[in-house]
Structures are given as C-alpha cells and as structure tokens.
Design an enzyme around this catalytic site. Sequence first.
Site, PDB file in Angstrom:
ATOM      1  N   GLY A   1       0.825  -1.210   0.000  1.00 18.01           N
ATOM      2  CA  GLY A   1       0.000   0.000   0.000  1.00 18.01           C
ATOM      3  C   GLY A   1       0.854   1.254   0.000  1.00 18.01           C
ATOM      4  N   GLN A   2       0.384   2.251   0.745  1.00 20.11           N
ATOM      5  CA  GLN A   2       1.065   3.553   0.746  1.00 20.11           C
ATOM      6  C   GLN A   2       2.479   3.460   1.318  1.00 20.11           C
ATOM      7  OE1 GLN A   2      -0.061   5.824  -0.948  1.00 20.11           O
ATOM      8  NE2 GLN A   2      -2.078   6.587  -0.405  1.00 20.11           N
TER       9      GLN A   2
ATOM     10  N   ASP B   1       1.618  -8.538  -1.640  1.00 23.11           N
ATOM     11  CA  ASP B   1       0.299  -8.148  -1.123  1.00 23.11           C
ATOM     12  C   ASP B   1      -0.672  -9.286  -1.415  1.00 23.11           C
ATOM     13  OD1 ASP B   1      -2.133  -6.556  -0.424  1.00 23.11           O
ATOM     14  OD2 ASP B   1      -0.765  -4.854  -0.506  1.00 23.11           O
TER      15      ASP B   1
ATOM     16  N   ARG C   1      -5.379   4.075   9.957  1.00 16.18           N
ATOM     17  CA  ARG C   1      -6.473   4.772  10.651  1.00 16.18           C
ATOM     18  C   ARG C   1      -7.256   5.671   9.708  1.00 16.18           C
ATOM     19  NH1 ARG C   1      -4.494   8.054  15.726  1.00 16.18           N
ATOM     20  NH2 ARG C   1      -2.399   8.047  14.856  1.00 16.18           N
TER      21      ARG C   1
ATOM     22  N   ASN D   1      -6.286  -5.794  12.285  1.00 15.27           N
ATOM     23  CA  ASN D   1      -4.872  -5.960  11.963  1.00 15.27           C
ATOM     24  C   ASN D   1      -4.250  -7.194  12.622  1.00 15.27           C
ATOM     25  OD1 ASN D   1      -4.954  -3.862  10.236  1.00 15.27           O
ATOM     26  ND2 ASN D   1      -3.778  -2.424  11.473  1.00 15.27           N
TER      27      ASN D   1
ATOM     28  N   VAL E   1       5.699  -2.431  11.141  1.00 14.37           N
ATOM     29  CA  VAL E   1       5.217  -1.047  11.092  1.00 14.37           C
ATOM     30  C   VAL E   1       3.706  -0.991  11.357  1.00 14.37           C
ATOM     31  CG1 VAL E   1       5.077   1.042   9.622  1.00 14.37           C
ATOM     32  CG2 VAL E   1       7.049  -0.469   9.428  1.00 14.37           C
ATOM     33  N   ALA E   2       3.017  -2.139  11.223  1.00 16.73           N
ATOM     34  CA  ALA E   2       1.552  -2.160  11.354  1.00 16.73           C
ATOM     35  C   ALA E   2       1.123  -1.780  12.775  1.00 16.73           C
ATOM     36  CB  ALA E   2       1.007  -3.538  10.997  1.00 16.73           C
ATOM     37  N   ASN E   3      -0.018  -1.124  12.866  1.00 18.66           N
ATOM     38  CA  ASN E   3      -0.553  -0.651  14.154  1.00 18.66           C
ATOM     39  C   ASN E   3      -1.707  -1.504  14.646  1.00 18.66           C
ATOM     40  OD1 ASN E   3       0.863   1.694  15.131  1.00 18.66           O
ATOM     41  ND2 ASN E   3       0.265   2.693  13.209  1.00 18.66           N
TER      42      ASN E   3
ATOM     43  N   HIS F   1       3.870   3.505  21.074  1.00 19.54           N
ATOM     44  CA  HIS F   1       3.518   4.363  19.939  1.00 19.54           C
ATOM     45  C   HIS F   1       2.059   4.781  20.083  1.00 19.54           C
ATOM     46  CE1 HIS F   1       3.885   6.120  16.063  1.00 19.54           C
ATOM     47  NE2 HIS F   1       3.150   5.245  15.417  1.00 19.54           N
TER      48      HIS F   1
END
Length: 312
Positions: A13-14, A35, A86, A99, A122-124, A179
Amino acid sequence: MGGKKKIGLIGGGQIGGNLALLSVQKQLGDVVLYDIPAADGLVKGKALDINQLAAVDGYDCRVTGTTDWKDVAGSDVVIITAGMPRKPGMTREDLLEVNLKIMKDVAANIKAHCPNAFVINVANPLDAMVYALFKITGFRKNQVVGMAGVLDTARFKFFVAEALNVSMRDIEALVLGGHGDDMVPLLRHSTVGGVPLTQMLPKEKLDAIVDRTRKGGGELVALYKTGSAYFGPAASAIAMAESFVFDRKRVLPGAAFLEGQYGINGFFMGVPLQIGAGGVEKIIELELDAAEKAEMQKSFTSVKKTVDEVKL
Ligand code: APR
C-alpha cells in the site's frame, strides 16, 4: 560471497510502495513487494514503475511485485506494513482486531518462508502487533523489532527545527515508550548543537511541541482523511533496515522485547537500541529521573492494556 540482500516488503500500500522506492534509491538490495491477490495489479504496477525509475538514475536493484509467498522466501529483511491504516476519529487501538487477523496470516508465512530474516513491523497498534509477530514466529528477540520511535523522534525534531529555525541535523532527540498518545519525548536528553533544548525554548513552547508530537500521527490522519502517514513511516523503517543491511550499528529508538529493562518484562516498547548485522544487538538503558520513569510506566500501562487483548 555476499551478493545483494533480499528485501521482503509485506503490504504494497502507501507505506509499502514508498519502502520499495527508498530501498532501491538507497540500494539496500533487490525488493519483493508482496500483497494479497486482490492487490496483484497494484504491486506489479508499483514494481514496474519503480524499475523504470531505477533506469533514470541507474540503480541496480530490482523490484518484483507478487502475491505468492514463495517469491518472498529467503528474504534477509522483512518489513511489515500489511494492515488497515487509521481513518479520522480512530485510535491506533481501534485497528487491533482487523490488523491482528492480518498479522496472524503474515507472521505464520514469515515463519515458514523467511526463518532467518530481520523483521521490522510497522503495522498498528505497533507495540501489540510486534508482540503478536514475536509470539507467532517464535523468532529470536534480536530478530524482531517495531518501528515507531524513529518516526516519533523525527516528528519531534521537525517541530523543534521549525520553532528555532535551526537545521534538523543539529537536533539530537529521543522519543521513547509506546507508539500512542502517551509516548515519552525526553526533553532532558534533547540537544540543539550540543546545547540542552530546555535552554533554547520556554516551557510553554516545549509543552506544545511534546503535545503535537504525541498527536503527530492523528494530525496527518485528519489531513489525509483516507489513511495515515506514509512518507515519514517509510523513511523511518528504512533507516532501521539500512543499519541492519550495512551493519551500521546505529543507535535508534525502536520497540524491542524487554526483559527487565526500564522495569518492563515480557513486552515490546520503544527504547534506545543498536541495530547492526546481528539485528537488535543491544538495548541501551538510559538513566531516567522519577518523572520520566513515571511517564514510561504510564505509557507501558497503555501498551499492556492493548497487548492483553491480543489472543493468539
Ligand atoms: N497480507 C499482505 N498484505 C495485506 C494483507 C495480508 N494478509 N492484508 C492487507 N494487506 C495489504 C492491503 O491490501 C494494502 O495494500 O496491506 C496494505 C496496506 O496498505 P495501506 O492501506 O495503504 O496502508 P498503509 O498506509 O501502508 O499503512 C499500513 O502501517 O502505519 C501502519 O497504521 C498503519 O497499520 C497500518 C499499516
């Protein structure tokens, strides 16, 4: 003989796309951008586009877009950005359920296909996701890290540079803890060209910078409306990957598995650590004063609350 490293990027993604671009520009190695099948065109398109960009500047690294884990197999570094970002009004914790489901799939595949990789999540919600990753893979503690502190510190540095009109290069700062909105910017340990930051700015200004840093992710979510930050997060994860690939042994803040450091045992949270060819080679224990300790504990309470909801 060494040869080029293989960089596995999970999520195209981004952030994933920017990770691929920066990996090529910094010549970290050949990139595999993975992906889900629904995003097959997206990752193949990004790979082709970046390979064509590489021809402009003469980079020798290649990007492959794939939806097949076999292509990711044997990666030296894996960076995970698979997961929902988010939307306005959401907290990072609101992403846990969706997630975590994605992380279960991703972590099991990393375990099967990349058993020796250095894995950066990096995923939240960050600290809970990296915990799940660590538990599912069963990887060594120095093999798994979460990216948040580099980004939070970068945000803090930018706000200080703006307030003082100084070069960002001369700012040394450190943001620790989880975080989330109670992360811990350490003002006492921040300097501008060696001068303590607390001498450079009045308390009200510093308080405002701390507050804006803590809410830095949300500020971008409110602006973008459809997702969260991606340039800064990508650059931050790449700084960690770069230190591993080139054995730079940089000291960076990151979420590491703690075993008693900072009074925390059995959880991941943001602390200063050293990254080199051995992964997380060292956790540095900074002497904190009573107020800083209390802030770290408060941040840990939030991290633990989310981790307690992680059912594996
Ligand atoms: N395996 C691989 N990729 C997946 C999976 C999966 N099981 N499930 C979803 N994805 C992919 C999506 O198809 C999407 O392309 O993850 C990608 C996420 O990209 P974006 O939606 O653009 O999100 P991005 O801004 O990159 O953020 C990703 O990082 O900072 C965190 O909070 C952010 O959790 C979010 C993550």
